[in-house]
Design a protein around this motif. Structure first.
Motif, PDB file in Angstrom:
ATOM      1  N   THR A  49       0.870  -1.179   0.000  1.00 36.01           N
ATOM      2  CA  THR A  49       0.000   0.000   0.000  1.00 36.01           C
ATOM      3  C   THR A  49       0.902   1.222   0.000  1.00 36.01           C
ATOM      4  N   GLU A  50       0.312   2.396   0.063  1.00 31.24           N
ATOM      5  CA  GLU A  50       1.108   3.613   0.148  1.00 31.24           C
ATOM      6  C   GLU A  50       1.882   3.669   1.455  1.00 31.24           C
ATOM      7  N   GLN A  51       1.424   2.956   2.481  1.00 25.54           N
ATOM      8  CA  GLN A  51       2.066   3.022   3.792  1.00 25.54           C
ATOM      9  C   GLN A  51       2.933   1.796   4.110  1.00 25.54           C
ATOM     10  N   ASN A  83       4.393   3.032   7.518  1.00 24.52           N
ATOM     11  CA  ASN A  83       4.025   4.300   8.154  1.00 24.52           C
ATOM     12  C   ASN A  83       2.701   4.064   8.891  1.00 24.52           C
ATOM     13  N   ILE A  97       1.311   5.808  11.617  1.00 29.18           N
ATOM     14  CA  ILE A  97       0.570   7.059  11.771  1.00 29.18           C
ATOM     15  C   ILE A  97       1.207   8.066  10.822  1.00 29.18           C
ATOM     16  N   LYS A  98       0.442   8.586   9.888  1.00 27.61           N
ATOM     17  CA  LYS A  98       0.975   9.429   8.830  1.00 27.61           C
ATOM     18  C   LYS A  98       1.782  10.591   9.398  1.00 27.61           C
ATOM     19  N   ASP A  99       3.026  10.730   8.871  1.00 26.45           N
ATOM     20  CA  ASP A  99       3.935  11.819   9.239  1.00 26.45           C
ATOM     21  C   ASP A  99       4.273  11.821  10.724  1.00 26.45           C
ATOM     22  N   ARG A 100       4.051  10.687  11.425  1.00 27.55           N
ATOM     23  CA  ARG A 100       4.339  10.703  12.864  1.00 27.55           C
ATOM     24  C   ARG A 100       5.030   9.421  13.339  1.00 27.55           C
ATOM     25  N   ASP A 153       6.794   5.746  12.185  1.00 31.71           N
ATOM     26  CA  ASP A 153       7.310   4.833  11.166  1.00 31.71           C
ATOM     27  C   ASP A 153       7.912   3.605  11.849  1.00 31.71           C
ATOM     28  N   TYR A 191       9.231   7.922  16.199  1.00 29.41           N
ATOM     29  CA  TYR A 191       8.025   8.671  16.561  1.00 29.41           C
ATOM     30  C   TYR A 191       8.351  10.167  16.610  1.00 29.41           C
TER      31      TYR A 191
END
Length: 647
Positions: free
Chosen positions: A458-460, A523, A525-528, A530, A582
């Motif tokens: 997926t994208e994540q 990913n 939580i997006k942008d938070r 990984d 995080y």
């Protein structure tokens, strides 16, 4: 802004654990003087036979104290960068490292009396580097100076001989066992030394999409450690009639180096890329040679007249590489290189190597990237005539100076069969042959096949499975013989002066390595938050295959069929690594990680019949390996946390 200083400071400490609970009979561990109780030496020196010596020593070794062999490294580093004025910059960095502790060390009182002892480590290393840079639009220049100083608090290691309470001598030192020898042995350790290097680099953009890079450097290496006395054995001085001395008290060692290089890259026409380079490298040993009137073999026998000789060399290399775009997205390349070296006091007087390379890189096929390269190298050496030697096989060629034929093949295919899937295959083949070496390494071959997949679920979420197969095989040949002109198998005995002989033996070494694994990036939580994790399993299988013609005890120095080693360096390694990153806020990041390793090792040569008091097949004493510092299976768990704050 120019005129601003940037300063960095780092402190670090780490440990290296070599062995836990290592056994040792010695007192003074961690110092340069390892001692044994006098009553132990008195008892063992009274052994009635080599078997009795082994049995007596084993009783002491069983009750020996234990110690952890480890060292600690403490480091400090500082760096300063100053943008003086556009386009001038100045950089300065300094570092110091101290190492303190012990590690395993192999010593000897003769071939029949090897011993394992703890080496004291007390090192201090200081490095200082400075640079001035000028960076213009089409011109770059720099001048750098590098300095390194190494200090060892222990110049020698002195260690008691378990079997001697009084000094004595022997006529054949190299085969010395417990019957004779010195009260103590001594080894020189790493000496204090320093190194300076001054270098200049100039890069200039030229017309026709060209660039010229020139480099020059001068180096000075110095070492003036005090030379240890010729022997620890007082009985040798009595036998000689006086105390042997050296012509000078310190090493007075000096080496100067020079390096000049020139490289030109150009694109004279639209589809042609060209690169030419030349390199001159000189290693000049300026140490004054000396002749030692009396020297000793493992502190038990004296010999006369030995000269210390030092190797100097000059290497010149140059090459031309052309790459041409034969079609859209297709490039073919050709490279020619030559290296010529001359040696003073080296194993070879000179050597010359030619290297030919051919490459192909194409993306002509849609969604496929193909790369292929061939390399052929031939090295010829002007080797001296060793037929007058009495300690080397006359047909032996040292590996680094021997004539060699080399072949290399690399093929790589990358493809994208699906929009979210990438696959890459790679094959590497290498072969070295040494046609002028009748003995020593004869041939070395390896194959490496690998496959990597990059799959975006997926994208994540992305997964990356992989697999590598490696195979290695080399062949070497040698001869068993005693270094005397009349011995069985001696090439200086007319009866055994042919290359083929019953005393010859051959060894083929094989290693096969399988390594599958998979990695995951997500990913959460997006942008938070990984997550990165990977696991791999590596299986190594090694074998040693020996062979030798079998004659009789009258014409064969090894009149038996040598035994193969089916498990040589076999190991398995399971490795798992994970990390959670995080982002608390823009200027604060936290990371948490867990790593796991499990390693198992099997080697019949090391572990089959291992005894801390090493004996021959008849039970005769052959060495003291009491510390048992060989490889051990292990499991390791590591949990860590990191924090980064930007301000």
């Amino acid at each position: 802004s120019y005129g601003i200083y940037r300063f960095g400071l780092s402190l670090g400490s780490m440990g290296h654990n070599f062995a836990f609970g290592a056994k040792s009979l010695y007192d003074g561990i961690g110092t340069a003087n390892l001692t044994l109780p006098d009553d132990l030496q008195t008892d063992l020196s009274g052994s009635a036979s080599t078997t009795d010596a082994a049995n007596r020593l084993r009783a002491y070794a069983d009750s020996a104290g234990s110690t952890d062999l480890a060292l600690r490294r403490d480091q400090i580093a500082m760096d300063l960068a100053w943008d003086v004025k556009d386009p001038i910059k100045v950089n300065l960095d300094w570092s110091n490292e101290k190492r303190k502790g012990t590690r395993p060390f192999g010593a000897t009182f003769g071939f029949g009396n090897a011993i394992e002892v703890p080496e004291p480590i007390d090192y201090d290393t200081t490095n200082l580097n400075s640079a001035v840079e000028y960076k213009g639009k089409s011109f770059y220049a720099s001048v750098t100076h590098a300095f390194s100083a190494f200090n060892n608090a222990n110049s020698t290691l002195l260690f008691d001989n378990p079997f001697r309470i009084a000094d004595s001598i022997h006529t054949r030192g190299y085969s010395q066992n417990y019957l004779n020898g010195a009260i103590a042995g001594r080894f020189a350790l790493a000496p204090d030394n320093s190194f300076n290097n001054l270098a200049a680099l100039v890069t200039k953009e030229l017309p026709a999409h060209s660039r010229l890079v020139t480099n020059a450097s001068l180096g000075w290496m110095r070492q003036n450690e005090n030379l240890p006395p010729i022997t620890t054995n007082s009985a040798l001085a009595t036998a000689v009639g006086y105390e042997p001395t050296l012509p000078r008290n310190s090493a007075e060692a000096a080496v100067n180096t020079k390096l000049y290089s020139l490289a030109l890259t150009s694109k004279p026409i639209k589809k042609l890329h060209a690169k030419a380079h030349y390199r001159y490298q000189q290693h000049q040993n300026k140490t004054e040679e000396m002749t030692i009137p009396i020297w000793v073999s493992v502190d038990v026998t004296s010999k006369t007249n030995a000269s210390a000789r030092y190797v100097s060399s000059i290497k010149r290399s140059g090459g031309l590489e052309l790459a041409y775009d034969v079609a859209e997205k297709t490039e073919i390349s050709l490279a020619l290189e030559n290296e010529n070296a001359s040696f003073n006091n080296g194993s070879a007087n000179s050597e010359n190597e030619n290297v030919y390379k051919l490459g192909l890189n194409t993306k002509k096929i849609r969604l496929v990237d193909l790369r292929f390269s061939l390399e052929r190298a031939n090295k010829k050496s002007d080797y001296p005539d060793y037929t007058l030697a009495n300690l080397e096989l006359p047909w032996m060629r040292k590996y680094y100076a021997a004539g060699r034929d080399r072949n290399r093949v690399v093929a790589m295919v990358g493809a994208e069969p699906l929009e979210n899937v990438g696959v890459e295959f790679e094959y590497i083949y290498g072969q070295d042959k040494f046609p002028k070496s009748e003995f020593g390494l004869q041939k070395d071959v390896h194959h490496i096949v690998s496959m990597d997949v990059d799959w975006a679920l997926t994208e994540q979420v992305r997964v990356t499975p992989f697999y590598t197969l490696e195979t290695y095989k080399n062949q070497q040949r040698n001869r068993a013989w005693s270094p005397t002109g009349t011995a069985i198998g001696s090439p200086y005995n007319p009866a055994y002066s042919a290359i083929e002989d019953n005393s010859n033996w051959t060894l083929i070494t094989r290693d096969v390595v399988h390594t599958p694994g998979i990695g995951v990036e997500a990913n959460i939580i997006k942008d938070r938050l990984d997550v990165n994790a990977n696991v791999s399993y590596s299986d190594v299988n090694g074998a040693l295959d020996f062979s030798s013609p079998v004659g009789t005890s009258a014409n064969d120095g090894n009149a038996f069929e040598p035994q193969d080693i089916d498990n040589a360096g076999d190991s398995t390694l399971i490795s798992f690594n994970s990390k959670f990153d995080y982002k608390v806020k823009e200027n604060l990041k936290l990371a948490f990680g867990y790593n796991y390793q499990r390693w198992k090792f099997q080697d019949d040569l090391l572990y089959d019949g291992y005894d801390k008091v090493y004996t021959s097949a008849t039970g005769a004493y052959n060495g003291l390996l009491s510390m048992d510092t060989m490889y051990k299976p292990y499991q390791a768990h590591t949990v860590y946390m990191q924090a980064a704050y930007t301000f």
